[in-house]
Scaffold this active site. Sequence first.
Site, PDB file in Angstrom:
ATOM      1  N   THR A 194      -4.631   4.721 -58.973  1.00 15.85           N
ATOM      2  CA  THR A 194      -5.050   4.298 -57.952  1.00 15.85           C
ATOM      3  C   THR A 194      -3.466   4.223 -57.244  1.00 15.85           C
ATOM      4  OG1 THR A 194      -7.093   2.923 -57.950  1.00 15.85           O
ATOM      5  CG2 THR A 194      -5.347   2.604 -56.718  1.00 15.85           C
ATOM      6  N   THR A 228      -4.887  -2.440 -59.667  1.00 14.06           N
ATOM      7  CA  THR A 228      -5.218  -0.607 -59.951  1.00 14.06           C
ATOM      8  C   THR A 228      -5.993  -1.239 -60.878  1.00 14.06           C
ATOM      9  OG1 THR A 228      -4.384   1.571 -60.940  1.00 14.06           O
ATOM     10  CG2 THR A 228      -2.448  -0.538 -60.917  1.00 14.06           C
ATOM     11  N   GLY A 229      -6.775  -0.446 -61.681  1.00 17.05           N
ATOM     12  CA  GLY A 229      -7.343  -1.042 -62.894  1.00 17.05           C
ATOM     13  C   GLY A 229      -9.045  -0.087 -63.083  1.00 17.05           C
ATOM     14  N   GLY A 238     -12.248  -0.692 -62.140  1.00 18.96           N
ATOM     15  CA  GLY A 238     -12.466  -1.757 -60.985  1.00 18.96           C
ATOM     16  C   GLY A 238     -13.923  -2.257 -61.073  1.00 18.96           C
ATOM     17  N   ARG A 250     -20.438   5.076 -56.557  1.00 17.81           N
ATOM     18  CA  ARG A 250     -19.794   4.201 -57.614  1.00 17.81           C
ATOM     19  C   ARG A 250     -18.826   4.234 -56.680  1.00 17.81           C
ATOM     20  NH1 ARG A 250     -14.891   3.389 -58.822  1.00 17.81           N
ATOM     21  NH2 ARG A 250     -14.853   1.859 -60.070  1.00 17.81           N
ATOM     22  N   VAL A 251     -18.979   2.812 -56.265  1.00 14.27           N
ATOM     23  CA  VAL A 251     -17.339   2.153 -55.117  1.00 14.27           C
ATOM     24  C   VAL A 251     -17.049   0.744 -55.697  1.00 14.27           C
ATOM     25  CG1 VAL A 251     -17.175   0.657 -53.937  1.00 14.27           C
ATOM     26  CG2 VAL A 251     -19.336   2.369 -53.043  1.00 14.27           C
ATOM     27  N   GLY A 252     -15.029   1.324 -56.311  1.00 18.22           N
ATOM     28  CA  GLY A 252     -14.925   0.842 -57.006  1.00 18.22           C
ATOM     29  C   GLY A 252     -14.284  -0.595 -56.035  1.00 18.22           C
ATOM     30  N   ASP A 253     -13.317  -1.515 -57.127  1.00 14.45           N
ATOM     31  CA  ASP A 253     -12.601  -2.567 -55.881  1.00 14.45           C
ATOM     32  C   ASP A 253     -11.746  -2.291 -55.609  1.00 14.45           C
ATOM     33  OD1 ASP A 253     -11.030  -1.475 -57.502  1.00 14.45           O
ATOM     34  OD2 ASP A 253      -9.677  -3.177 -57.927  1.00 14.45           O
TER      35      ASP A 253
HETATM   36  N1  ASP Z   1      -9.537   1.089 -59.365  1.00 10.46           N
HETATM   37  C1  ASP Z   1      -9.700   2.108 -59.630  1.00 10.46           C
HETATM   38  C2  ASP Z   1     -11.367   2.066 -59.251  1.00 10.46           C
HETATM   39  O1  ASP Z   1     -12.045   1.500 -60.587  1.00 10.46           O
HETATM   40  C3  ASP Z   1      -9.313   2.888 -60.176  1.00 10.46           C
HETATM   41  C4  ASP Z   1      -7.717   3.037 -60.402  1.00 10.46           C
HETATM   42  O2  ASP Z   1      -6.981   1.832 -60.148  1.00 10.46           O
HETATM   43  O3  ASP Z   1      -6.858   3.905 -60.752  1.00 10.46           O
HETATM   44  O4  ASP Z   1     -12.017   3.423 -58.411  1.00 10.46           O
END
Ligand code: ASP
Length: 312
Positions: A181, A232-233, A235, A209-212
């Site tokens: 991200t 980032t990480g 989510g 799917r929806v992340g953070d």
């Molecule tokens: N945080 C993002 C998600 O979970 C992924 C990422 O940080 O690469 O969608």
Amino acid sequence: LDTQYSLMVHGGAGALDHLKSAKDQVRYLESIRVILEYGRDILSRCGSALEAVESCASLLEDEPLFNAGCGSVLNEDGKVEMDAAIMDGRDLSAGSVAGVHNIANPILLARLVMARSEHVMLIGEGAMRFAEHCGMERVPDQYFFTEERIKQFNEAHAKGDIVLDHDDVVAHFEDGQKYGTIGAIARDVYGNLAAATSTGGIVNKRMGRVGDSPIIGAGVFADNETCAVSATGYGEDFLRTVLSKTVADVIEFQSYNADRAARHGIDYLVRKVKGRGGIIVIDQAGNCAGRFTTKKMIHGWIENGGDTVCTF
Ligand code: ASP
């Protein structure tokens, strides 16, 4: 007018084991550096934090090295579905989109949601209809695909086929996973803060799917009274800990600076959910901090008008 401005960007966290050669590392760091210089140009000419984060995030989206816009990872159907959000610390106005496709720069769409709709968040086909309403061009699928993403998807998908249970899918995203991200946060010379985060999500994610990243308070947050944050990480970990707002809260209630708040946030993430990933934070005084649980996080900053620093 206080002439100090600060800017931070990230290009994701993870093991980054694929970045072994010095040449590869230089490619990533150089890309971050060029984008920071672009942002410096805006901020040093008294441009707004909002303009700086929007521009830097959209340049990061254009860069195929990062998992956002062009170069986004693929979901379980081998398709690109992207999430993005932007927030203005002046008045907490925010715009966000989730599950969008065929849009080169989801962050620009998020900005339009903020500026031209009465809503904060639009998803899926509704967001696509709004993009059309705003005259935003649709780009073909091929624009997003890179060789690396197709290979990565094929590998994950092959494993996903054998593992049906969600927990096993989660296990698959352990340490070797790269969370790519992108994010940009800034403080302008007027003391205003802004934050932007944009992503293709995680490899082989379920459709829908929806992340953070597009969730205000989880993957992105900005409030002039506290800080600007981009995460980032993995989510799901950031969603459950509402991490960006948690960082802002310790600044508000305990008067922490960016570094202490970032450390607190990452400690909380690990303690509560064994979270994986990282955050970048700029506080109202312009201090910059980056913290992560993974081996590395690609990031860089300009603190109070100082030198440009890029690191893993
Ligand atoms: N945080 C993002 C998600 O979970 C992924 C990422 O940080 O690469 O969608």
